[in-house]
Design a protein around this motif. Sequence first.
Motif, PDB file in Angstrom:
ATOM      1  N   PHE A 141       0.859  -1.186   0.000  1.00  0.00           N
ATOM      2  CA  PHE A 141       0.000   0.000   0.000  1.00  0.00           C
ATOM      3  C   PHE A 141       0.891   1.231   0.000  1.00  0.00           C
ATOM      4  O   PHE A 141       1.525   1.566   1.006  1.00  0.00           O
ATOM      5  CB  PHE A 141      -0.957  -0.055   1.189  1.00  0.00           C
ATOM      6  CG  PHE A 141      -2.006  -1.119   1.003  1.00  0.00           C
ATOM      7  CD1 PHE A 141      -3.266  -0.795   0.536  1.00  0.00           C
ATOM      8  CD2 PHE A 141      -1.699  -2.460   1.226  1.00  0.00           C
ATOM      9  CE1 PHE A 141      -4.213  -1.788   0.307  1.00  0.00           C
ATOM     10  CE2 PHE A 141      -2.633  -3.454   1.004  1.00  0.00           C
ATOM     11  CZ  PHE A 141      -3.897  -3.119   0.546  1.00  0.00           C
ATOM     12  N   GLN A 142       0.924   1.855  -1.175  1.00  0.00           N
ATOM     13  CA  GLN A 142       1.765   3.010  -1.430  1.00  0.00           C
ATOM     14  C   GLN A 142       1.043   4.279  -0.997  1.00  0.00           C
ATOM     15  O   GLN A 142      -0.034   4.599  -1.495  1.00  0.00           O
ATOM     16  CB  GLN A 142       2.107   3.069  -2.923  1.00  0.00           C
ATOM     17  CG  GLN A 142       2.475   4.422  -3.487  1.00  0.00           C
ATOM     18  CD  GLN A 142       3.822   4.946  -3.022  1.00  0.00           C
ATOM     19  OE1 GLN A 142       4.634   4.231  -2.424  1.00  0.00           O
ATOM     20  NE2 GLN A 142       4.076   6.220  -3.269  1.00  0.00           N
ATOM     21  N   ASN A 151      -0.860   7.596  -5.025  1.00  0.00           N
ATOM     22  CA  ASN A 151      -1.438   6.772  -3.970  1.00  0.00           C
ATOM     23  C   ASN A 151      -2.121   5.559  -4.602  1.00  0.00           C
ATOM     24  O   ASN A 151      -2.922   5.691  -5.523  1.00  0.00           O
ATOM     25  CB  ASN A 151      -2.470   7.592  -3.189  1.00  0.00           C
ATOM     26  CG  ASN A 151      -3.011   6.856  -1.982  1.00  0.00           C
ATOM     27  OD1 ASN A 151      -2.345   6.754  -0.951  1.00  0.00           O
ATOM     28  ND2 ASN A 151      -4.217   6.314  -2.093  1.00  0.00           N
ATOM     29  N   GLY A 152      -1.783   4.350  -4.103  1.00  0.00           N
ATOM     30  CA  GLY A 152      -2.437   3.189  -4.689  1.00  0.00           C
ATOM     31  C   GLY A 152      -1.917   1.877  -4.142  1.00  0.00           C
ATOM     32  O   GLY A 152      -1.123   1.837  -3.200  1.00  0.00           O
ATOM     33  N   ILE A 153      -2.375   0.795  -4.748  1.00  0.00           N
ATOM     34  CA  ILE A 153      -1.979  -0.552  -4.356  1.00  0.00           C
ATOM     35  C   ILE A 153      -1.051  -1.123  -5.418  1.00  0.00           C
ATOM     36  O   ILE A 153      -1.378  -1.136  -6.610  1.00  0.00           O
ATOM     37  CB  ILE A 153      -3.207  -1.468  -4.178  1.00  0.00           C
ATOM     38  CG1 ILE A 153      -4.132  -0.914  -3.090  1.00  0.00           C
ATOM     39  CG2 ILE A 153      -2.762  -2.889  -3.814  1.00  0.00           C
ATOM     40  CD1 ILE A 153      -5.418  -1.715  -2.931  1.00  0.00           C
ATOM     41  N   ILE A 154       0.102  -1.589  -4.976  1.00  0.00           N
ATOM     42  CA  ILE A 154       1.068  -2.273  -5.831  1.00  0.00           C
ATOM     43  C   ILE A 154       0.961  -3.756  -5.514  1.00  0.00           C
ATOM     44  O   ILE A 154       0.990  -4.144  -4.347  1.00  0.00           O
ATOM     45  CB  ILE A 154       2.500  -1.775  -5.543  1.00  0.00           C
ATOM     46  CG1 ILE A 154       2.614  -0.270  -5.821  1.00  0.00           C
ATOM     47  CG2 ILE A 154       3.519  -2.561  -6.354  1.00  0.00           C
ATOM     48  CD1 ILE A 154       3.865   0.359  -5.236  1.00  0.00           C
ATOM     49  N   PHE A 182      -3.044   6.171   1.904  1.00  0.00           N
ATOM     50  CA  PHE A 182      -2.969   4.905   2.635  1.00  0.00           C
ATOM     51  C   PHE A 182      -1.950   4.939   3.777  1.00  0.00           C
ATOM     52  O   PHE A 182      -0.823   5.419   3.605  1.00  0.00           O
ATOM     53  CB  PHE A 182      -2.577   3.769   1.699  1.00  0.00           C
ATOM     54  CG  PHE A 182      -3.645   3.347   0.742  1.00  0.00           C
ATOM     55  CD1 PHE A 182      -4.926   3.059   1.179  1.00  0.00           C
ATOM     56  CD2 PHE A 182      -3.372   3.226  -0.619  1.00  0.00           C
ATOM     57  CE1 PHE A 182      -5.921   2.652   0.289  1.00  0.00           C
ATOM     58  CE2 PHE A 182      -4.352   2.816  -1.517  1.00  0.00           C
ATOM     59  CZ  PHE A 182      -5.625   2.538  -1.064  1.00  0.00           C
ATOM     60  N   THR A 183      -2.348   4.389   4.934  1.00  0.00           N
ATOM     61  CA  THR A 183      -1.413   4.193   6.042  1.00  0.00           C
ATOM     62  C   THR A 183      -1.358   2.747   6.523  1.00  0.00           C
ATOM     63  O   THR A 183      -0.406   2.364   7.199  1.00  0.00           O
ATOM     64  CB  THR A 183      -1.759   5.100   7.241  1.00  0.00           C
ATOM     65  OG1 THR A 183      -3.119   4.876   7.631  1.00  0.00           O
ATOM     66  CG2 THR A 183      -1.564   6.571   6.889  1.00  0.00           C
ATOM     67  N   ASP A 184      -2.363   1.929   6.208  1.00  0.00           N
ATOM     68  CA  ASP A 184      -2.314   0.499   6.535  1.00  0.00           C
ATOM     69  C   ASP A 184      -3.521  -0.191   5.923  1.00  0.00           C
ATOM     70  O   ASP A 184      -4.469   0.466   5.465  1.00  0.00           O
ATOM     71  CB  ASP A 184      -2.289   0.250   8.044  1.00  0.00           C
ATOM     72  CG  ASP A 184      -1.682  -1.117   8.396  1.00  0.00           C
ATOM     73  OD1 ASP A 184      -1.146  -1.782   7.486  1.00  0.00           O
ATOM     74  OD2 ASP A 184      -1.751  -1.517   9.566  1.00  0.00           O
TER      75      ASP A 184
END
Length: 274
Positions: A141-142, A151-154, A182-184
């Motif tokens: 989670f970037q 900001n996004g999901i890798i 995102f933080t977690d």
Amino acid sequence: MEKIQLTLLFKIIGLGSASGLVYHDEKLYLISDNSTFLYEYSIPTEKLNKIALVENAQDNIAKKDKPDFEAIALKGNDLVVLGSGSTQNRNKVVKYDMNSKKIQERNFEKMYEKIKSQLHISADELNIEGLIVTAETIYFFQRGNGTNGKNGIIYANDDAENQVFQFVPFDLPKIKNVPTTFTDAVLVNNTIYFLASAENTTSTYLDGEVLGSIIGTIDLKTMKLTGSVQISDKNKFEGLTLYKQTDNEIEFLLCEDTDSELLESNIYKLVIRD
């Protein structure tokens, strides 16, 4: 997520700047972005045990030197702890076997370089804050709090030899006109529950004014945002773990990063009812 309740559950003395947590077998395993310890807190006995993840582990490390442990996830019997990758010395990954108590440490620099190269993320933009590991896939989670707001999901298959990374961008709700990032995150069945905070900064290194946090949901299969709600206008929540679940209610435990050197951490309970 219309019916939510956030309460302060307890305080842990001896741990500051909590940045991630995992609940397992009546224990909380916590990390701090200022520290090189893994903290094991027994909820029934209220006892804190410190597990050194590196030689000469410290509770408070100078900002320029810290490994910046921001993500922790459970994979089988292993706790996987990951540095954010936001500077050269923040590329460490550590595995802690909860059964054998053995620790494995390696440098994640090549993996992070592959992510940056494949996804065209600049060195000053990469900032991994959350981690989910399944049997087949690894999700990062970037946190897009850099200049470009990436900001996004890798994600990729969990095979270090043949990884091709994908990136799914997310534009999350704003707080006081500042985007949350995102933080977690944690996976519950096929739903990703995530935390995101609004911080008035365009730097992955420098802290800014905290404007609050949200919790949201993403469908794992479609990678679409399915809901979100603001849960605070002052806390930077950085850790999320599943605590309890029934047919119509789910409980999470949260920790917050106060960006201070004070060695105490508040643990919150968030209840979501259908």
